[in-house]
Design a protein around this motif. Structure first.
Motif, mmCIF file in Angstrom:
data_model
loop_
_atom_site.group_PDB
_atom_site.id
_atom_site.type_symbol
_atom_site.label_atom_id
_atom_site.label_comp_id
_atom_site.label_asym_id
_atom_site.label_seq_id
_atom_site.Cartn_x
_atom_site.Cartn_y
_atom_site.Cartn_z
ATOM 1 N N TRP A 195 -0.881 -8.581 8.391
ATOM 2 C CA TRP A 195 0.853 -8.464 8.915
ATOM 3 C C TRP A 195 0.634 -8.464 10.501
ATOM 4 C CZ3 TRP A 195 3.576 -4.057 9.745
ATOM 5 C CH2 TRP A 195 3.852 -3.459 8.751
ATOM 6 N N ARG A 196 -0.037 -6.635 10.719
ATOM 7 C CA ARG A 196 -0.118 -5.416 11.110
ATOM 8 C C ARG A 196 -0.621 -6.147 12.952
ATOM 9 N NH1 ARG A 196 -0.104 -1.966 7.358
ATOM 10 N NH2 ARG A 196 1.568 -0.212 7.678
ATOM 11 N N ARG A 225 8.788 11.065 8.066
ATOM 12 C CA ARG A 225 7.852 12.075 7.080
ATOM 13 C C ARG A 225 7.717 13.432 8.103
ATOM 14 N NH1 ARG A 225 2.797 11.956 7.715
ATOM 15 N NH2 ARG A 225 2.081 9.383 8.689
ATOM 16 N N ASN A 251 7.392 -4.555 9.553
ATOM 17 C CA ASN A 251 8.909 -4.215 10.394
ATOM 18 C C ASN A 251 9.970 -5.298 10.768
ATOM 19 O OD1 ASN A 251 6.546 -2.144 10.247
ATOM 20 N ND2 ASN A 251 5.790 -2.832 12.348
ATOM 21 N N GLU A 311 11.815 1.989 6.321
ATOM 22 C CA GLU A 311 10.648 2.948 6.857
ATOM 23 C C GLU A 311 9.797 2.574 8.504
ATOM 24 O OE1 GLU A 311 8.542 4.330 6.739
ATOM 25 O OE2 GLU A 311 8.758 5.498 4.541
ATOM 26 N N LYS A 312 9.358 3.110 9.357
ATOM 27 C CA LYS A 312 9.625 3.182 10.192
ATOM 28 C C LYS A 312 8.509 2.015 10.851
ATOM 29 C CE LYS A 312 5.587 3.770 11.128
ATOM 30 N NZ LYS A 312 4.389 3.367 10.548
ATOM 31 N N TYR A 345 4.596 7.878 16.212
ATOM 32 C CA TYR A 345 4.616 9.007 15.396
ATOM 33 C C TYR A 345 4.782 9.878 16.794
ATOM 34 C CZ TYR A 345 3.617 7.325 10.576
ATOM 35 O OH TYR A 345 4.310 6.829 9.628
ATOM 36 N N SER A 353 0.619 -1.364 -0.192
ATOM 37 C CA SER A 353 0.065 0.127 0.220
ATOM 38 C C SER A 353 0.520 1.385 0.273
ATOM 39 C CB SER A 353 -0.544 0.015 0.896
ATOM 40 O OG SER A 353 -1.836 0.781 1.515
HETATM 41 P P1 NAD Z 1 1.211 -3.601 2.775
HETATM 42 O O1 NAD Z 1 0.834 -4.732 3.671
HETATM 43 O O2 NAD Z 1 0.465 -2.518 2.366
HETATM 44 O O3 NAD Z 1 2.474 -3.772 2.138
HETATM 45 C C1 NAD Z 1 3.717 -4.821 2.980
HETATM 46 C C2 NAD Z 1 4.986 -5.598 1.411
HETATM 47 O O4 NAD Z 1 5.193 -6.333 2.005
HETATM 48 C C3 NAD Z 1 3.567 -6.138 0.586
HETATM 49 O O5 NAD Z 1 4.301 -5.757 -0.726
HETATM 50 C C4 NAD Z 1 3.717 -7.883 0.622
HETATM 51 O O6 NAD Z 1 3.489 -8.221 -0.430
HETATM 52 C C5 NAD Z 1 5.118 -7.458 1.317
HETATM 53 N N1 NAD Z 1 5.159 -8.924 1.941
HETATM 54 C C6 NAD Z 1 6.406 -9.529 2.376
HETATM 55 N N2 NAD Z 1 6.642 -10.698 3.105
HETATM 56 C C7 NAD Z 1 5.678 -10.316 3.165
HETATM 57 C C8 NAD Z 1 5.260 -10.360 4.550
HETATM 58 N N3 NAD Z 1 5.603 -11.829 4.975
HETATM 59 N N4 NAD Z 1 4.009 -11.146 5.242
HETATM 60 C C9 NAD Z 1 3.262 -9.775 4.330
HETATM 61 N N5 NAD Z 1 3.605 -8.901 3.493
HETATM 62 C C10 NAD Z 1 5.120 -9.308 3.108
HETATM 63 O O7 NAD Z 1 2.333 -2.713 4.053
HETATM 64 P P2 NAD Z 1 2.289 -0.496 3.829
HETATM 65 O O8 NAD Z 1 1.330 0.135 4.797
HETATM 66 O O9 NAD Z 1 3.197 -0.680 3.053
HETATM 67 O O10 NAD Z 1 3.292 -1.123 5.358
HETATM 68 C C11 NAD Z 1 5.260 -1.170 4.631
HETATM 69 C C12 NAD Z 1 6.217 -0.482 6.066
HETATM 70 O O11 NAD Z 1 5.530 0.883 5.443
HETATM 71 C C13 NAD Z 1 6.003 -1.110 7.284
HETATM 72 O O12 NAD Z 1 7.332 -1.072 8.216
HETATM 73 C C14 NAD Z 1 5.617 0.136 7.730
HETATM 74 O O13 NAD Z 1 5.273 0.718 9.511
HETATM 75 C C15 NAD Z 1 5.414 1.513 6.818
HETATM 76 N N6 NAD Z 1 4.489 2.835 6.830
HETATM 77 C C16 NAD Z 1 5.142 3.594 6.665
HETATM 78 C C17 NAD Z 1 4.365 5.428 6.465
HETATM 79 C C18 NAD Z 1 4.384 6.095 6.795
HETATM 80 O O14 NAD Z 1 3.189 6.711 6.715
HETATM 81 N N7 NAD Z 1 5.617 6.772 6.791
HETATM 82 C C19 NAD Z 1 2.578 4.092 6.490
HETATM 83 C C20 NAD Z 1 1.944 3.083 6.434
HETATM 84 C C21 NAD Z 1 2.719 2.019 6.014
#
Ligand code: NAD
Length: 376
Positions: free
Chosen positions: A212-213, A173, A124, A144-145, A230, A57
């Motif tokens: 996963w969360r 950010r 994470n 990422e955090k 945050y 995402s």
């Molecule tokens: P997400 O679930 O949408 O995406 C995770 C990605 O990792 C997917 O493409 C998935 O296929 C892949 N992946 C690989 N191995 C995996 C496994 N074993 N289980 C699940 N997914 C797996 O998550 P996201 O929201 O994109 O978050 C990703 C990172 O970004 C996290 O560390 C989250 O804390 C961080 N994040 C930061 C912000 C921000 O504002 N800085 C916002 C959202 C997420």
């Protein structure tokens, strides 16, 4: 044919002054920092190339669009376990076949001179593995955090990047967003006197039970690791000093859904000056999103503080506002500037580690039934 990664990197460093430590841009002493950066950007025959690892995402909805808005950065490669996803990204962003990687072929990125920075966007507990592999491949890392799920794993990431002479920055950010920068200015310059109290909170309602969360092994924790961080960051950057003690309490309204990770946590940080920060996070309800500081002669706050946009600033005298910015684009541009000038990112790996240490102490205090835990 494979390129020799060290040779291509050497050329890049020589031409553009990109590097960490010794690789400082060679320009006249009269030029200001911004002029140096502008000159560096003009000298570049291309922008700083980012490889995104994990096309979920955040990568899809925020980072790829932010790269299109960025001044100094562009999308150079993508890494995913899903070949169809890689093909879709390749078509959408015009990425050649040799810039598409699986997790297994990721290490070959060492031979891709179009990639300068690996941006880690995975769950994470996968951050350290890919940071270490990226550093070994000779790439800078934006991760990422939260930085990782344990202090030891964060330390490994810092060590790997240091040994490779590469920069490591964490996706904080908000430290680049103008409303937050104004809050920091009001606090640091003591515009309304010394800050005595801070309230910081961020939470949302986490829908669904299959992600996963909610899994300790991948997330390391719940709301605290994900978004409470945050509030913790906000308290620390407004305070401008490091906390010395924390007490924390946890509540759970749905112990089944939140059997592995925390749902809601409330914690209090004490700082050396006597400043107190009350913080909260949750996965239970929407709308918890505020950063407030109380000083001797007034107060200042942000509502919608930590979202991707919509920050609203207010002091006891009235509102303040700045034009909307893409937080991710400005953070990536800042990182590119750090690479160009050799300056260490203000959101370095050490900064990420500090938060993970405090988060660990928050969990410790909860385990001790709310007893204070000292932070050193
Ligand atoms: P997400 O679930 O949408 O995406 C995770 C990605 O990792 C997917 O493409 C998935 O296929 C892949 N992946 C690989 N191995 C995996 C496994 N074993 N289980 C699940 N997914 C797996 O998550 P996201 O929201 O994109 O978050 C990703 C990172 O970004 C996290 O560390 C989250 O804390 C961080 N994040 C930061 C912000 C921000 O504002 N800085 C916002 C959202 C997420």
């Amino acid at each position: 044919m494979k390129e020799d990664p060290s040779a291509s990197r050497r050329g890049f460093l020589r031409n553009f002054g990109f590097g960490f430590g010794g690789g400082v841009l060679r320009v006249g002493g009269m030029l200001g920092k911004l002029e140096k950066i502008a000159e560096a950007a003009q000298n570049l025959d291309r922008k700083v190339g980012f490889a995104l690892v994990g096309l979920g995402s955040l990568a899809t909805n925020q980072i790829a669009p932010a790269l299109l808005k960025s001044k100094y950065c562009s999308l150079a490669a993508v890494v995913s376990s899903d070949p169809q996803k890689l093909q879709r990204w390749s078509t959408q962003y015009k990425l050649p076949e040799n810039c598409l990687y699986s997790y297994e072929t990721f290490d070959q990125i060492a031979y891709n001179s179009a990639v300068d920075v690996v941006y880690i966007l995975l769950p994470n507990s996968m951050h350290s593995e890919f940071t270490v592999r990226a550093a070994h491949a000779g790439k800078h890392v934006l991760c990422e955090k939260p930085m990782e799920v344990s202090v030891e794993k964060c330390e490994r990431m810092i060590e790997a990047c240091q040994s490779a002479g590469k920069q490591l920055a964490i996706g904080y950010r908000c430290q680049f967003e103008p409303h937050h920068l104004e809050m920091i200015r009001l606090a640091r310059q003591q515009v309304y006197g010394p800050v005595r109290l801070i309230e910081a909170s961020f939470g949302f309602r986490l829908e669904g039970a299959e992600q996963w969360r909610l899994k300790r092994e991948l997330a390391g924790g719940g709301a605290l690791m994900d978004v409470g961080i945050y509030a913790l960051q906000g308290a620390r950057y407004l305070a401008g000093e490091e906390p010395i003690e924390v007490t924390a309490h946890e509540t759970k309204s749905d112990p089944e859904k939140f059997s592995e990770v925390d749902e809601s946590i409330f914690w209090t940080l004490k700082f050396p000056s006597g400043l107190i920060a009350n913080c909260a996070t949750t996965y239970l309800v929407p709308g918890m999103n505020r950063l407030w500081a109380g000083a001797d002669q007034g107060s200042f706050e942000l509502t919608s503080a930590f979202g991707y946009d919509g920050q609203k600033g207010q002091t006891h005298k009235g509102p303040f506002s700045f034009p909307a910015t893409d937080h991710f684009a400005v953070q990536m541009d800042d990182f590119a500037q750090c690479l160009a000038t050799g300056k260490k990112s203000k959101v370095s790996g050490e900064e990420g580690l500090r938060d993970v240490k405090i988060i660990t102490a928050i969990y410790e205090s909860i385990k001790l039934g709310g007893q204070p835990v000292q932070l050193c």
